[in-house]
Motif scaffolding. Structure first.
Motif, PDB file in Angstrom:
ATOM      1  N   HIS A  10       0.827  -1.213   0.000  1.00  0.00           N
ATOM      2  CA  HIS A  10       0.000   0.000   0.000  1.00  0.00           C
ATOM      3  C   HIS A  10       0.863   1.264   0.000  1.00  0.00           C
ATOM      4  O   HIS A  10       0.609   2.199  -0.764  1.00  0.00           O
ATOM      5  CB  HIS A  10      -0.941  -0.037   1.209  1.00  0.00           C
ATOM      6  N   HIS A  44      -3.003   9.610   1.049  1.00  0.00           N
ATOM      7  CA  HIS A  44      -2.260   8.507   1.672  1.00  0.00           C
ATOM      8  C   HIS A  44      -1.323   9.007   2.763  1.00  0.00           C
ATOM      9  O   HIS A  44      -1.242   8.385   3.833  1.00  0.00           O
ATOM     10  CB  HIS A  44      -1.490   7.707   0.618  1.00  0.00           C
ATOM     11  N   ASP A  78      -8.988   4.831   4.261  1.00  0.00           N
ATOM     12  CA  ASP A  78      -8.922   4.425   2.857  1.00  0.00           C
ATOM     13  C   ASP A  78      -9.814   3.199   2.671  1.00  0.00           C
ATOM     14  O   ASP A  78      -9.619   2.184   3.338  1.00  0.00           O
ATOM     15  CB  ASP A  78      -7.456   4.073   2.532  1.00  0.00           C
ATOM     16  N   TRP A 119     -12.752   7.262   0.069  1.00  0.00           N
ATOM     17  CA  TRP A 119     -12.223   7.520   1.404  1.00  0.00           C
ATOM     18  C   TRP A 119     -13.348   7.975   2.315  1.00  0.00           C
ATOM     19  O   TRP A 119     -14.159   8.827   1.921  1.00  0.00           O
ATOM     20  CB  TRP A 119     -11.176   8.642   1.349  1.00  0.00           C
ATOM     21  N   HIS A 139      -7.455  -2.046  -2.425  1.00  0.00           N
ATOM     22  CA  HIS A 139      -6.024  -2.313  -2.172  1.00  0.00           C
ATOM     23  C   HIS A 139      -5.644  -2.080  -0.705  1.00  0.00           C
ATOM     24  O   HIS A 139      -4.592  -2.508  -0.270  1.00  0.00           O
ATOM     25  CB  HIS A 139      -5.121  -1.514  -3.139  1.00  0.00           C
TER      26      HIS A 139
HETATM   27 MN   MN3 Z   1      -4.846   3.468  -0.843  1.00  0.00          MN
END
Ligand code: MN3
Length: 205
Positions: free
Chosen positions: A27, A78, A160, A126, A164
């Motif tokens: 990630h 992120h 998140d 998100w 993934h």
């Molecule tokens: Mn992500």
């Protein structure tokens, strides 16, 4: 100067078992890095490249430059997300606790609202706790979209919910991922700092 992948603000094993080293290797080391590499390629030779990241994100939004917006917003989201995580997570205290209790009734009620928002968000995106028009609000945005591109919003906490983020540790079980992260590894000190910054920004206006 080219945009850079910031290092994780915690040791890569620190969040296990709620978020494994392998998840973070992919990630942070692959997904987050890919957004940095793609953004740098898109910015090559442009004046905008020398600006701060937040400024590039807002400029890309204004210009309708989707590829640049998506990649730069994902870098920012992120980096913010990693800062929202810590182990072991403490509980909210002081002003943050007061605001949470006032708005949602209790920490448990806020966590339930965040959990429902994260699980209910359709497809990639998100979940966010933001200060919006002076009030604590739970919301979510699609894909790379970010509160810093929305006037009057300041982010306090994010989760998140792109696949993934959880597929290695939880397979397709987004609810288990959200529950584990929200209840065990939130860095409430960081959230409190964001609230303080949002409040002082408002006081200065
Ligand atoms: Mn992500």
């Amino acid at each position: 100067m080219a945009l850079e992948l910031p290092p994780l603000p915690f040791p890569i094993d620190a969040l296990a078992p709620h978020m494994s080293r392998e998840t973070l290797e992919f990630h942070h080391g692959k997904h987050h890095k890919a957004y940095v590499d793609k953004a740098n390629a898109l910015l090559e030779g442009k004046d905008l490249a020398s600006k701060p990241l937040e400024e590039i994100i807002r400029a890309a939004a204004k210009a309708g430059d989707k590829p640049l917006f998506n990649n730069t917003a994902q870098i920012w989201n992120h980096s913010f997300f990693w800062n929202c995580l810590a182990a072991p997570g403490k509980k909210p205290e002081g002003e943050l606790k007061k605001e949470i209790d006032k708005t949602f009734g209790s920490l448990e009620a806020l966590l339930k609202k965040l959990q429902d928002e994260a699980v209910g968000h359709f497809a990639s995106g998100w979940a966010w706790l933001v200060v919006k028009d002076g009030a604590l609000t739970v919301t979510s945005y699609h894909d790379a979209d970010t509160p810093i591109a929305h006037d009057g919003e300041r982010p306090l906490l994010t989760l998140d919910v792109w696949e993934h983020a959880y597929y290695i540790d939880y397979r397709n079980a987004r609810p288990k991922f959200a529950e584990a992260v929200l209840n065990n590894i939130i860095n409430w000190d960081f959230v409190a700092q964001q609230l303080k910054a949002a409040q002082s920004l408002k006081a200065a206006q």
